[in-house]
Write an enzyme that holds these catalytic residues in place. Structure first.
Site, PDB file in Angstrom:
ATOM      1  N   LYS A   1      -2.468   5.551  14.178  1.00 53.42           N
ATOM      2  CA  LYS A   1      -2.309   4.328  13.432  1.00 53.42           C
ATOM      3  C   LYS A   1      -1.202   4.786  12.006  1.00 53.42           C
ATOM      4  CE  LYS A   1      -6.487   4.951  10.708  1.00 53.42           C
ATOM      5  NZ  LYS A   1      -7.934   4.680  10.672  1.00 53.42           N
TER       6      LYS A   1
ATOM      7  N   TYR B   1       9.179  13.881 -19.299  1.00 54.38           N
ATOM      8  CA  TYR B   1       9.101  12.621 -20.032  1.00 54.38           C
ATOM      9  C   TYR B   1       7.761  12.618 -20.816  1.00 54.38           C
ATOM     10  CZ  TYR B   1      12.871   9.973 -17.684  1.00 54.38           C
ATOM     11  OH  TYR B   1      14.017   9.652 -17.075  1.00 54.38           O
TER      12      TYR B   1
HETATM   13  C1  PLP Z   1      -8.762   5.553  11.247  1.00 53.37           C
HETATM   14  C2  PLP Z   1      -9.846   5.592  12.189  1.00 53.37           C
HETATM   15  C3  PLP Z   1     -10.278   6.811  12.850  1.00 53.37           C
HETATM   16  C4  PLP Z   1      -9.872   8.132  12.658  1.00 53.37           C
HETATM   17  O1  PLP Z   1     -10.481   8.444  11.399  1.00 53.37           O
HETATM   18  P1  PLP Z   1     -10.002  10.069  10.823  1.00 53.37           P
HETATM   19  O2  PLP Z   1     -11.062  10.213   9.679  1.00 53.37           O
HETATM   20  O3  PLP Z   1      -8.624  10.041  10.272  1.00 53.37           O
HETATM   21  O4  PLP Z   1     -10.373  10.919  11.889  1.00 53.37           O
HETATM   22  C5  PLP Z   1     -11.326   6.536  13.732  1.00 53.37           C
HETATM   23  N1  PLP Z   1     -11.958   5.361  14.023  1.00 53.37           N
HETATM   24  C6  PLP Z   1     -11.491   4.382  13.465  1.00 53.37           C
HETATM   25  C7  PLP Z   1     -12.286   2.987  13.711  1.00 53.37           C
HETATM   26  C8  PLP Z   1     -10.447   4.395  12.500  1.00 53.37           C
HETATM   27  O5  PLP Z   1     -10.100   3.320  11.945  1.00 53.37           O
END
Ligand code: PLP
Length: 369
Positions: free
Chosen positions: A35, A258
């Site tokens: 994702k 800055y």
């Molecule tokens: C993002 C996500 C994961 C992966 O999580 P990580 O902590 O990056 O391993 C697994 N399950 C769901 C439902 C997620 O949204």
């Protein structure tokens, strides 16, 4: 010459980290979570290194289409499910599995007008309180999908809120697991529970069909600082590198950047690095945030500005214009600066840094080393 900032994707590291997920959760199908454009890495850049996974999980149908365009024919899971009834036509066309977490989504599936073969991950809210059906309604929803002709398979799914922490009892992972197990009891169907933290910490005890590996693939420890990537034998999959573009010799009482927030105490030499918050480096990072110069660990000095930041190079030999600076990841000289160390000094997590590299930073793929 382009500005020297660049992000490098290490494909060997991705492949190595996937093997760690496999070893930690033997007997499980490992879905690679890609994702957010593969946690900022770029789906097309990680694909060849991760294509030995058993499936991919992501959020956007557009990203799923990109995986299909790369030639992926295996499972793809939409983690937040569909956002409209219309999306179901794409799920049919592109063979996408999806979660069902709400009454609205349930309605859409039940009303789908054509024959279909949907593989559905039915999500239970076991305590995170973001998505999913309450345990007391879960079986009823399961039953209605079970009777729906468009449904091919139903997987029981949950997501831990505390797999990275010490909350095991009442509200932690034990309680959530118990809620899950008690609710599904005798219902047929596979299970999917674990994210990275649960895979690494509890993978051998939790039995399910599929695990969903995200952050561990990208070389950030899900339970840092309790465990580092070295502890879990993970490798950084992204390096943010730049170069020194100016050097200043400073005397006591002079200031840097800055707001003059940093004042020199003893004579020091600083390097100015072509990297700033417009590249995705956190402006909030404190003086002393770790960085590598010529592969040697030192710290930032003063405020991060839009295009530049300063680092202390007093103790580092042979620093000149063009010297390598690693903001996180791997140096050409072999040393490693875990993204988690940088994130900690910026009050955030590795996830946010890797997702936050901005569009002006060019990406390169490294297939070796
Ligand atoms: C993002 C996500 C994961 C992966 O999580 P990580 O902590 O990056 O391993 C697994 N399950 C769901 C439902 C997620 O949204």
């Amino acid at each position: 010459m382009p500005r020297p900032i660049r992000a490098i994707i290490h494909q060997n590291a991705l492949a190595h980290n996937l093997q760690i997920a496999r070893k930690s959760a033997p007997q499980h199908a490992v879905f690679a979570v890609v994702k957010a454009n593969a946690y900022g890495h770029g789906i097309e850049r990680v694909y060849s290194a991760l294509k030995s996974a058993d499936g991919f999980a992501l959020l956007d149908i557009e990203e799923a289409k990109r995986l299909r365009a790369l030639g992926w024919t295996g499972p793809i899971l939409l983690l937040e499910g569909i956002f409209s009834a219309q999306d179901l036509f794409d799920c049919t066309q592109y063979q996408l599995s999806f979660t069902v977490h709400s009454a609205r989504q349930l309605q859409w599936v039940r009303q789908y007008p054509e024959s279909a073969q949907f593989d559905i991950f039915l999500k239970m809210n076991s305590g995170m309180n973001r998505l999913g059906f309450q345990p007391q309604h879960y079986r009823e929803v399961w039953q209605s999908l079970h009777e729906c002709s468009a449904v091919n398979s139903l997987t029981h799914m949950m997501h831990f809120s505390d797999a990275d922490g010490e909350r095991l009892g009442q509200s932690g992972i034990e309680a959530q697991l118990k809620t899950f197990e008690n609710t599904i009891q005798d219902l047929p169907g596979e299970r999917s529970m674990c994210n990275s933290a649960a895979i690494l910490r509890h993978g051998s005890q939790l039995s399910s069909k599929t695990v969903r590996a995200g952050i561990l693939l990208y070389g950030s420890s899900p339970d840092f600082p309790q465990h580092s990537i070295q502890d879990w034998n993970l490798q950084p999959s992204m390096s943010l590198r730049s170069e020194i573009i100016a050097i200043q010799d400073l005397q006591p009482k002079q200031t840097v950047g800055y707001g003059s927030t940093f004042q020199v105490e003893q004579a020091m030499k600083i390097g100015i690095v072509a990297c700033g918050y417009a590249d995705g480096y956190q402006r909030i990072s404190a003086t002393g945030t770790p960085v590598l110069v010529n592969g040697i660990r030192t710290g930032t000095v003063g405020r991060v500005s839009m295009d530049m930041l300063a680092v202390d190079v007093t103790e580092i030999e042979n620093v000149e214009i063009g010297s390598e600076v690693v903001l996180w990841g791997k140096s050409r000289f072999g040393s490693i600066l875990p993204i988690d160390d940088v994130a900690q000094a910026s009050g955030t997590v590795g996830y946010e840094l890797m997702c936050g590299v901005t569009a002006r930073v060019p990406f390169f793929i490294e297939t070796q080393g």
